[in-house]
Scaffold this motif. Structure first.
Motif: not given
Length: 221
Positions: A9, A33, A56, A58, A113, A127, A130
């Motif tokens: 990130f 991202i 997300l 992470w 991205c 991360i 997603v």
């Protein structure tokens, strides 16, 4: 099970100090991202432009070596009361995993991205996944919110010098103001003491007196 980052990130917040304590609480903060080699595949993003939000998953990368306890002191309670870690979103968790819902600003297939709004992640955060946010199953407006039902975030008044307009764009200034209004100081703090908060490549110096945050200066990092 071994997991590895699929992306990292990028954020104007380059340290833990000052990061919004929940995703969406500073809705205008921009982040990006950036996928790592092996996952930087535009095909994997196709269709994501049809969604407004993503989840997300992470890692709290700065807390890996920190000691973990079954109870924590939530900042919403002023750091004076302990409750169970599973009843909070404390970053001090056994597996150091975070979960955030962020708004999609742009899906860039050329990057590839994802540009997002409202994240509570530090610059460089790994991360691990997603996932699209689905309102019909992920939204529960009638649900109880525990301590958040009894305690609201107190926002402070913020005073910033006009000269900051020559340093940051208008949207960046709004993010900075909203962040300072949430009082980024640690639980135990001294009024009038000057603090420094890294933001957008600058160390923002400020102090708090009688519920007012005053920006004293800024130094380029």
């Amino acid at each position: 099970m071994n997991i590895e980052p699929i992306a990292f990130f990028r954020s104007p917040f380059t340290s833990k100090f000052g990061i919004p304590r929940q995703s969406g609480i500073v809705g205008e903060v921009r982040g990006r991202i950036e996928f790592v080699e092996g996952y930087a595949n535009a095909e994997a993003l196709r269709g994501l432009e049809e969604y407004d939000y993503v989840w997300l998953i992470w890692g709290f990368s700065e807390n890996v070596g920190a000691e973990k306890h079954p109870t924590v002191r939530p900042p919403l309670l002023g750091g004076n009361e302990r409750i169970g870690v599973w009843a909070t979103r404390s970053p001090f968790r056994p597996n150091n995993l975070g979960l955030s819902s962020v708004r999609i600003a742009k899906v860039d297939l050329g990057g590839p991205c994802i540009e997002v709004l409202g994240a509570d992640l530090m610059d460089g955060t790994p991360i691990y996944d997603v996932k699209p946010y689905l309102a019909y199953v992920d939204s529960h407006p009638e649900a109880r919110g525990g301590i958040t039902d009894r305690h609201a975030w107190k926002r402070l008044e913020v005073v910033m010098p006009e000269a900051l307009q020559d340093v940051f764009a208008e949207d960046e200034l709004r993010v900075l103001e909203q962040t300072l209004a949430l009082d980024p100081r640690p639980h135990y703090h001294d009024d009038d003491r000057q603090y420094g908060m890294p933001f957008g490549g600058y160390d923002i110096r400020f102090h708090v007196t009688a519920g007012v945050v005053t920006v004293d200066g800024w130094v380029k990092l």
